[in-house]
Design a protein around this motif. Structure first.
Motif, PDB file in Angstrom:
ATOM      1  N   ARG A  70      17.568  41.351   7.137  1.00 34.28           N
ATOM      2  CA  ARG A  70      18.882  41.589   6.523  1.00 34.28           C
ATOM      3  C   ARG A  70      19.779  40.451   6.991  1.00 34.28           C
ATOM      4  NH1 ARG A  70      18.629  47.750   6.518  1.00 34.28           N
ATOM      5  NH2 ARG A  70      18.815  48.238   4.280  1.00 34.28           N
ATOM      6  N   ILE A  71      20.073  39.538   6.064  1.00 33.34           N
ATOM      7  CA  ILE A  71      20.752  38.314   6.467  1.00 33.34           C
ATOM      8  C   ILE A  71      22.258  38.493   6.571  1.00 33.34           C
ATOM      9  CG2 ILE A  71      18.922  36.867   5.511  1.00 33.34           C
ATOM     10  CD1 ILE A  71      20.852  36.227   3.184  1.00 33.34           C
ATOM     11  N   ILE A  72      22.797  39.543   5.982  1.00 27.75           N
ATOM     12  CA  ILE A  72      24.223  39.832   6.123  1.00 27.75           C
ATOM     13  C   ILE A  72      24.424  41.326   5.938  1.00 27.75           C
ATOM     14  CG2 ILE A  72      24.747  39.371   3.672  1.00 27.75           C
ATOM     15  CD1 ILE A  72      27.460  38.259   4.651  1.00 27.75           C
ATOM     16  N   THR A  73      25.342  41.889   6.701  1.00 27.32           N
ATOM     17  CA  THR A  73      25.623  43.313   6.651  1.00 27.32           C
ATOM     18  C   THR A  73      27.135  43.533   6.641  1.00 27.32           C
ATOM     19  OG1 THR A  73      25.542  43.469   9.081  1.00 27.32           O
ATOM     20  CG2 THR A  73      23.484  43.902   7.882  1.00 27.32           C
ATOM     21  N   GLN A  74      27.542  44.781   6.723  1.00 26.65           N
ATOM     22  CA  GLN A  74      28.942  45.180   6.836  1.00 26.65           C
ATOM     23  C   GLN A  74      29.791  44.691   5.667  1.00 26.65           C
ATOM     24  OE1 GLN A  74      29.915  43.806  10.878  1.00 26.65           O
ATOM     25  NE2 GLN A  74      29.614  45.914  11.569  1.00 26.65           N
ATOM     26  N   LEU A  75      29.218  44.822   4.469  1.00 27.91           N
ATOM     27  CA  LEU A  75      29.949  44.484   3.258  1.00 27.91           C
ATOM     28  C   LEU A  75      30.470  45.761   2.595  1.00 27.91           C
ATOM     29  CD1 LEU A  75      27.430  41.830   1.933  1.00 27.91           C
ATOM     30  CD2 LEU A  75      29.675  41.374   2.946  1.00 27.91           C
ATOM     31  N   PRO A  76      31.560  45.670   1.815  1.00 28.06           N
ATOM     32  CA  PRO A  76      32.196  46.871   1.258  1.00 28.06           C
ATOM     33  C   PRO A  76      31.291  47.649   0.306  1.00 28.06           C
ATOM     34  CG  PRO A  76      33.665  44.982   1.125  1.00 28.06           C
ATOM     35  CD  PRO A  76      32.334  44.447   1.513  1.00 28.06           C
ATOM     36  N   TYR A  77      31.316  48.970   0.470  1.00 28.27           N
ATOM     37  CA  TYR A  77      30.570  49.914  -0.357  1.00 28.27           C
ATOM     38  C   TYR A  77      31.504  51.055  -0.740  1.00 28.27           C
ATOM     39  CZ  TYR A  77      27.565  54.036  -1.167  1.00 28.27           C
ATOM     40  OH  TYR A  77      26.984  55.174  -1.669  1.00 28.27           O
ATOM     41  N   VAL A  78      31.391  51.545  -1.986  1.00 29.86           N
ATOM     42  CA  VAL A  78      32.228  52.646  -2.455  1.00 29.86           C
ATOM     43  C   VAL A  78      31.370  53.651  -3.218  1.00 29.86           C
ATOM     44  CG1 VAL A  78      34.221  53.333  -3.851  1.00 29.86           C
ATOM     45  CG2 VAL A  78      34.259  51.140  -2.656  1.00 29.86           C
ATOM     46  N   LEU A  79      31.574  54.941  -2.947  1.00 27.73           N
ATOM     47  CA  LEU A  79      30.971  56.037  -3.708  1.00 27.73           C
ATOM     48  C   LEU A  79      32.104  56.840  -4.336  1.00 27.73           C
ATOM     49  CD1 LEU A  79      28.894  58.220  -4.551  1.00 27.73           C
ATOM     50  CD2 LEU A  79      29.105  59.165  -2.240  1.00 27.73           C
ATOM     51  N   PRO A 110      24.023  33.064   8.541  1.00 27.38           N
ATOM     52  CA  PRO A 110      24.049  34.528   8.602  1.00 27.38           C
ATOM     53  C   PRO A 110      24.769  35.089   9.826  1.00 27.38           C
ATOM     54  CG  PRO A 110      21.879  33.755   7.954  1.00 27.38           C
ATOM     55  CD  PRO A 110      22.660  32.543   8.371  1.00 27.38           C
ATOM     56  N   SER A 111      24.898  34.288  10.879  1.00 28.38           N
ATOM     57  CA  SER A 111      25.580  34.768  12.082  1.00 28.38           C
ATOM     58  C   SER A 111      27.095  34.630  11.985  1.00 28.38           C
ATOM     59  CB  SER A 111      25.079  33.990  13.305  1.00 28.38           C
ATOM     60  OG  SER A 111      25.416  32.606  13.210  1.00 28.38           O
ATOM     61  N   SER A 112      27.578  34.037  10.901  1.00 24.72           N
ATOM     62  CA  SER A 112      29.019  33.842  10.719  1.00 24.72           C
ATOM     63  C   SER A 112      29.477  34.554   9.453  1.00 24.72           C
ATOM     64  CB  SER A 112      29.347  32.347  10.615  1.00 24.72           C
ATOM     65  OG  SER A 112      28.916  31.653  11.776  1.00 24.72           O
ATOM     66  N   PRO A 113      30.775  34.875   9.365  1.00 22.32           N
ATOM     67  CA  PRO A 113      31.287  35.508   8.142  1.00 22.32           C
ATOM     68  C   PRO A 113      31.051  34.598   6.933  1.00 22.32           C
ATOM     69  CG  PRO A 113      32.893  35.675   9.920  1.00 22.32           C
ATOM     70  CD  PRO A 113      31.820  34.747  10.393  1.00 22.32           C
ATOM     71  N   PRO A 114      30.808  35.179   5.758  1.00 21.48           N
ATOM     72  CA  PRO A 114      30.577  34.353   4.564  1.00 21.48           C
ATOM     73  C   PRO A 114      31.848  33.658   4.107  1.00 21.48           C
ATOM     74  CG  PRO A 114      30.735  36.663   3.968  1.00 21.48           C
ATOM     75  CD  PRO A 114      30.744  36.624   5.466  1.00 21.48           C
ATOM     76  N   ASP A 115      31.672  32.561   3.405  1.00 16.86           N
ATOM     77  CA  ASP A 115      32.805  31.865   2.805  1.00 16.86           C
ATOM     78  C   ASP A 115      33.209  32.582   1.525  1.00 16.86           C
ATOM     79  OD1 ASP A 115      32.538  29.950   4.790  1.00 16.86           O
ATOM     80  OD2 ASP A 115      31.298  28.634   3.550  1.00 16.86           O
ATOM     81  N   ASP A 116      34.499  32.806   1.340  1.00 16.33           N
ATOM     82  CA  ASP A 116      35.009  33.419   0.110  1.00 16.33           C
ATOM     83  C   ASP A 116      35.249  32.297  -0.899  1.00 16.33           C
ATOM     84  OD1 ASP A 116      36.147  34.908  -1.858  1.00 16.33           O
ATOM     85  OD2 ASP A 116      37.504  36.010  -0.549  1.00 16.33           O
ATOM     86  N   VAL A 117      34.371  32.207  -1.898  1.00 21.23           N
ATOM     87  CA  VAL A 117      34.416  31.102  -2.852  1.00 21.23           C
ATOM     88  C   VAL A 117      35.381  31.393  -3.991  1.00 21.23           C
ATOM     89  CG1 VAL A 117      33.035  29.725  -4.471  1.00 21.23           C
ATOM     90  CG2 VAL A 117      32.059  30.432  -2.264  1.00 21.23           C
ATOM     91  N   ALA A 118      35.305  32.589  -4.565  1.00 17.43           N
ATOM     92  CA  ALA A 118      36.144  32.933  -5.715  1.00 17.43           C
ATOM     93  C   ALA A 118      36.558  34.397  -5.614  1.00 17.43           C
ATOM     94  CB  ALA A 118      35.403  32.680  -7.027  1.00 17.43           C
ATOM     95  N   ASP A 119      37.831  34.679  -5.915  1.00 23.11           N
ATOM     96  CA  ASP A 119      38.415  36.009  -5.748  1.00 23.11           C
ATOM     97  C   ASP A 119      38.671  36.608  -7.129  1.00 23.11           C
ATOM     98  OD1 ASP A 119      40.008  38.229  -5.250  1.00 23.11           O
ATOM     99  OD2 ASP A 119      41.070  37.291  -3.584  1.00 23.11           O
ATOM    100  N   PHE A 120      37.796  37.518  -7.562  1.00 23.14           N
ATOM    101  CA  PHE A 120      37.926  38.104  -8.894  1.00 23.14           C
ATOM    102  C   PHE A 120      39.069  39.116  -8.971  1.00 23.14           C
ATOM    103  CE2 PHE A 120      33.490  36.738  -8.603  1.00 23.14           C
ATOM    104  CZ  PHE A 120      33.428  35.923  -9.725  1.00 23.14           C
ATOM    105  N   LEU A 121      39.395  39.763  -7.879  1.00 26.58           N
ATOM    106  CA  LEU A 121      40.530  40.686  -7.883  1.00 26.58           C
ATOM    107  C   LEU A 121      41.827  39.922  -8.080  1.00 26.58           C
ATOM    108  CD1 LEU A 121      41.764  43.457  -7.616  1.00 26.58           C
ATOM    109  CD2 LEU A 121      41.716  43.186  -5.125  1.00 26.58           C
ATOM    110  N   ALA A 122      41.981  38.804  -7.384  1.00 26.57           N
ATOM    111  CA  ALA A 122      43.187  37.993  -7.564  1.00 26.57           C
ATOM    112  C   ALA A 122      43.312  37.511  -8.998  1.00 26.57           C
ATOM    113  CB  ALA A 122      43.170  36.806  -6.600  1.00 26.57           C
ATOM    114  N   PHE A 123      42.163  37.145  -9.600  1.00 25.20           N
ATOM    115  CA  PHE A 123      42.189  36.714 -11.001  1.00 25.20           C
ATOM    116  C   PHE A 123      42.595  37.873 -11.904  1.00 25.20           C
ATOM    117  CE2 PHE A 123      40.018  36.205 -15.101  1.00 25.20           C
ATOM    118  CZ  PHE A 123      40.552  34.992 -15.515  1.00 25.20           C
TER     119      PHE A 123
END
Length: 366
Positions: A88-97, A138-151
């Motif tokens: 698992r190369i990245i974890t702790q990403l947002p999830y919604v039910l 993977p040991s660092s936070p990902p780069d935020d490339v594009a923000d679809f919510l802001a768009f």
């Protein structure tokens, strides 16, 4: 799950359909198991397979009562290389039910670009939701490339009551032929967005009526093809595959589909479409029977001759056809228990007639 033949190695479950079980069935392999609602798939140039996992409720978390959204940071990306090593190369990403529908959102799709993994996240809260992210280390936070919510906020227009509803739910993506942007389906707006690797976002195409757009793939003619899940209540036969032109216009490539959620093409140009529900939709549009994989043969400049090649797939959410025409499918990708998700690879589907293909895929996962 059928237990006719099974082996476990390096965390990868391999299940081969033996002749004692179904003599005429092609073999298939469970290449990843124990997943939390697996979604989009990608194979890197070195043969590594990665899958976006939407997530699950956190340990000890209970579903809140009423029409609410249950949130957790359990989304992830899992990869397995050609040697079978899994991580698992990245974890702790947002999830919604969402309580009312049971629909879940989280990490939605992955793609490799110039050696880096890019991740698309769906509707949710926090800086990493509704974004295109780049995973460099993977040991660092990902780069935020594009923000679809802001768009979505920037481009939202008031309705006839002068109210503004901000909606955005990125679902799937492919790399544009320019190599400088990705084309992203938005399941909430009926739009296909072009997101540059420099962060710029624009509307590439828009389907009237807020169609729920899902999978996207590049066809043999180089055009992007998009699965239209259809408008609510997702009635039988209301779905379609759309072919997008360079100016954003579109035409219908294949229609009379039921909840098409992803698609792909083999080396012969045949189209494979993954239907989330197999044609018998219940009164609850998201809880129909199992889904299936259908194939269309090339006919002139289009496709015809619908043929079911795998059926009884439990909650399939993503499809990938590799360079050798092997087919990968994410199953138990929605409405499923924690750890129930699988990625299954089918071999030989392109060579066998329909009556020799498996008539049922195991719905049990543990």
């Amino acid at each position: 799950m059928s237990r006719c033949a099974r082996s476990v190695a390096l965390g990868v479950v391999v299940l081969m359909v033996a002749s004692a079980c179904t003599s005429a069935s092609p073999e298939y392999e469970i290449v990843l198991d124990g997943l939390n609602e697996p979604r989009g798939l990608s194979i890197s140039t070195d043969g590594t397979l990665c899958v976006a996992e939407a997530g699950t409720l956190a340990d000890g978390q209970t579903v809140e009562e009423g029409p609410t959204a249950n949130r957790a940071n359990t989304g992830s990306v899992t990869c397995v290389d050609s040697a079978g090593t899994r991580e698992r190369i990245i974890t702790q990403l947002p999830y919604v039910l969402y309580n009312i529908t049971g629909v879940t959102t989280g990490p939605a799709d992955v793609v490799e670009i110039d050696g880096d993994i890019y991740l698309l996240t769906g509707e949710g809260e926090g800086n990493l939701a509704r974004s295109l992210l780049r995973i460099v280390d993977p040991s660092s936070p990902p780069d935020d490339v594009a923000d679809f919510l802001a768009f979505a906020v920037e481009t939202a227009e008031p309705d006839f009551l002068d109210e503004i509803d901000i909606i955005s739910n990125p679902f799937a993506m492919i790399l544009d032929r320019s190599g400088t942007r990705v084309l992203v389906t938005d399941g909430a707006t009926g739009r296909v967005l072009a997101a540059g690797l420099d962060g710029e976002i624009r509307v590439f195409s828009e389907v009237p009526g807020h169609e729920v757009l899902t999978g996207i793939a590049r066809g043999p003619d180089g055009s992007p093809y998009v699965a239209s899940f259809s408008q609510l209540p997702h009635a039988e036969g209301d779905g379609a595959v759309l072919r997008l032109q360079s100016d954003g216009s579109f035409d219908i490539a294949v229609d009379d589909l039921t909840t098409p959620i992803d698609l792909g093409f083999d080396s012969s140009g045949r189209m494979y479409v993954l239907e989330f529900i197999d044609g018998t939709v219940s009164s609850d549009p998201y809880r129909g029977k199992t889904g299936q994989l259908v194939r269309f043969d090339v006919e002139g400049a289009g496709w015809a001759g619908r043929q079911v090649v795998v059926k009884n797939l439990p909650f399939p959410t993503a499809l990938l056809v590799d360079d050798t025409d092997r087919i990968y499918i994410s199953v138990h990708g929605a409405f499923s228990a924690p750890g129930a998700g699988l990625v299954v690879r089918f071999d030989g589907l392109s060579a066998r007639p329909a009556d020799e293909l498996p008539s049922q895929f195991a719905e049990e996962s543990t």
